[in-house]
Scaffold this motif. Sequence first.
Motif, mmCIF file in Angstrom:
data_model
loop_
_atom_site.group_PDB
_atom_site.id
_atom_site.type_symbol
_atom_site.label_atom_id
_atom_site.label_comp_id
_atom_site.label_asym_id
_atom_site.label_seq_id
_atom_site.Cartn_x
_atom_site.Cartn_y
_atom_site.Cartn_z
ATOM 1 N N PRO A 148 -23.508 -2.944 -13.211
ATOM 2 C CA PRO A 148 -22.765 -3.773 -14.162
ATOM 3 C C PRO A 148 -21.286 -3.782 -13.774
ATOM 4 N N THR A 149 -20.615 -4.861 -14.094
ATOM 5 C CA THR A 149 -19.189 -4.994 -13.807
ATOM 6 C C THR A 149 -18.420 -5.110 -15.110
ATOM 7 N N TYR A 150 -17.367 -4.337 -15.208
ATOM 8 C CA TYR A 150 -16.465 -4.364 -16.356
ATOM 9 C C TYR A 150 -15.087 -4.784 -15.857
ATOM 10 N N VAL A 151 -14.394 -5.578 -16.661
ATOM 11 C CA VAL A 151 -13.084 -6.096 -16.262
ATOM 12 C C VAL A 151 -12.002 -5.383 -17.064
ATOM 13 N N LEU A 152 -11.080 -4.776 -16.336
ATOM 14 C CA LEU A 152 -9.938 -4.092 -16.931
ATOM 15 C C LEU A 152 -8.720 -4.985 -16.775
ATOM 16 N N ASP A 153 -8.151 -5.409 -17.898
ATOM 17 C CA ASP A 153 -6.951 -6.245 -17.891
ATOM 18 C C ASP A 153 -5.739 -5.326 -17.764
ATOM 19 N N GLY A 154 -5.108 -5.360 -16.606
ATOM 20 C CA GLY A 154 -3.999 -4.453 -16.346
ATOM 21 C C GLY A 154 -2.627 -4.963 -16.732
ATOM 22 N N ARG A 155 -2.541 -6.154 -17.301
ATOM 23 C CA ARG A 155 -1.219 -6.725 -17.603
ATOM 24 C C ARG A 155 -0.381 -5.873 -18.540
ATOM 25 N N GLY A 156 -1.017 -5.195 -19.489
ATOM 26 C CA GLY A 156 -0.263 -4.418 -20.471
ATOM 27 C C GLY A 156 -0.213 -2.929 -20.177
#
Length: 105
Positions: free
Chosen positions: A9-17
């Motif tokens: 499975p792939t999880y997306v980590l939003d690194g902008r913050g």
Amino acid sequence: MTVTRPERPTYVLDGRGITDRGAFYTALGAALNGPGGYYGSNLDALADCLHGGFGPTPPFTLLWKDADTARRHLTGTVLLGERRVGYFDAILVTLRAEGVAVELR
């Protein structure tokens, strides 16, 4: 006989913050367990989560978007084994050592 392996499975980590360590663990918890989710609050707790009981367990893929923001802000060093490494790199070492494929974008 053909053996098929389930896809990771792939999880997306939003690194902008991600501008400090607390923001990293908040964003990681949300990426892996949904809004308000928990997946550690320091490197030791992260390693514990990777061993199960707090959400997904490896193997999985973590697609880390805007990783450069975190790289700039997750500063300082920690001792990993007998080596001092930067905090951002310590996160990567911890995740990868437990079977997480990390893709930095």
